[in-house]
Design a protein around this motif. Sequence first.
Motif, PDB file in Angstrom:
ATOM      1  N   VAL A   2      22.042  20.259  45.457  1.00 12.42           N
ATOM      2  CA  VAL A   2      21.735  20.933  46.713  1.00 12.42           C
ATOM      3  C   VAL A   2      22.715  20.427  47.765  1.00 12.42           C
ATOM      4  O   VAL A   2      22.953  19.223  47.869  1.00 12.42           O
ATOM      5  N   ALA A  24      21.080  25.262  53.710  1.00 16.27           N
ATOM      6  CA  ALA A  24      20.992  24.755  52.346  1.00 16.27           C
ATOM      7  C   ALA A  24      21.665  25.724  51.379  1.00 16.27           C
ATOM      8  O   ALA A  24      21.604  26.941  51.551  1.00 16.27           O
ATOM      9  N   ILE A  28      18.570  25.815  45.426  1.00 21.18           N
ATOM     10  CA  ILE A  28      17.533  25.846  46.467  1.00 21.18           C
ATOM     11  C   ILE A  28      16.146  26.013  45.860  1.00 21.18           C
ATOM     12  O   ILE A  28      15.165  25.472  46.361  1.00 21.18           O
ATOM     13  N   ILE A  31      13.929  22.895  45.431  1.00 20.39           N
ATOM     14  CA  ILE A  31      13.504  22.077  46.571  1.00 20.39           C
ATOM     15  C   ILE A  31      11.993  22.157  46.742  1.00 20.39           C
ATOM     16  O   ILE A  31      11.427  23.244  46.834  1.00 20.39           O
ATOM     17  N   MET A  34      11.418  19.781  52.466  1.00 18.42           N
ATOM     18  CA  MET A  34      12.568  19.501  53.324  1.00 18.42           C
ATOM     19  C   MET A  34      12.082  18.737  54.543  1.00 18.42           C
ATOM     20  O   MET A  34      10.957  18.933  55.006  1.00 18.42           O
ATOM     21  N   ARG A  53       7.265  23.388  50.351  1.00 16.82           N
ATOM     22  CA  ARG A  53       7.565  24.700  49.798  1.00 16.82           C
ATOM     23  C   ARG A  53       6.517  25.722  50.232  1.00 16.82           C
ATOM     24  O   ARG A  53       6.837  26.885  50.491  1.00 16.82           O
ATOM     25  N   ALA A  97      16.539  17.204  51.512  1.00 14.38           N
ATOM     26  CA  ALA A  97      15.863  18.073  50.548  1.00 14.38           C
ATOM     27  C   ALA A  97      15.385  17.218  49.381  1.00 14.38           C
ATOM     28  O   ALA A  97      16.162  16.445  48.819  1.00 14.38           O
ATOM     29  N   GLN A  98      14.123  17.359  49.081  1.00 13.28           N
ATOM     30  CA  GLN A  98      13.536  16.614  47.961  1.00 13.28           C
ATOM     31  C   GLN A  98      13.349  17.543  46.780  1.00 13.28           C
ATOM     32  O   GLN A  98      12.696  18.588  46.886  1.00 13.28           O
ATOM     33  N   VAL A  99      13.947  17.138  45.654  1.00 10.64           N
ATOM     34  CA  VAL A  99      13.679  17.815  44.390  1.00 10.64           C
ATOM     35  C   VAL A  99      13.097  16.747  43.471  1.00 10.64           C
ATOM     36  O   VAL A  99      13.034  15.578  43.834  1.00 10.64           O
ATOM     37  N   ASP A 103      16.780  12.939  46.033  1.00 13.27           N
ATOM     38  CA  ASP A 103      16.840  13.401  47.416  1.00 13.27           C
ATOM     39  C   ASP A 103      18.284  13.757  47.748  1.00 13.27           C
ATOM     40  O   ASP A 103      19.217  13.048  47.337  1.00 13.27           O
TER      41      ASP A 103
END
Length: 115
Positions: A2, A24, A28, A31, A34, A53, A97-99, A103
């Motif tokens: 990202v 972003a 995406i 994610i 955010m 989300r 952005a956290q996935v 991060d």
Amino acid sequence: QVQLVESGGGLVQAGGSLRLSCAASGSIFSINVMSWYRQAPGKQRELVGTIARSGSINYVDSMKGRFTISRDNAKNTLYLQMNSLKPEDTAVYYCKAQVIGMDYWGKGTLVTVSS
């Protein structure tokens, strides 16, 4: 991966307003959350607020009332509206952005509030 790019910072007088953007790109869809953070000179980075989300938004108590987080899904952009700015709001503002398992951070945008 990202990629995040913040913009909208600048010099503003106390009492003024700014709207920061975080564009972003990349994965995406991955994610989950955010966030906006800020780091004042000589201080640790601190959380401003988050948007999940689902659209659920949470703010750090000290940021409530003057700061508003929003997003435009069509533009893949996160926003931070800042009103009634104070000199102590001077900082570099970052989005994150956290996935799952990672991060991603942008490089930040500088906000300077003059008294």
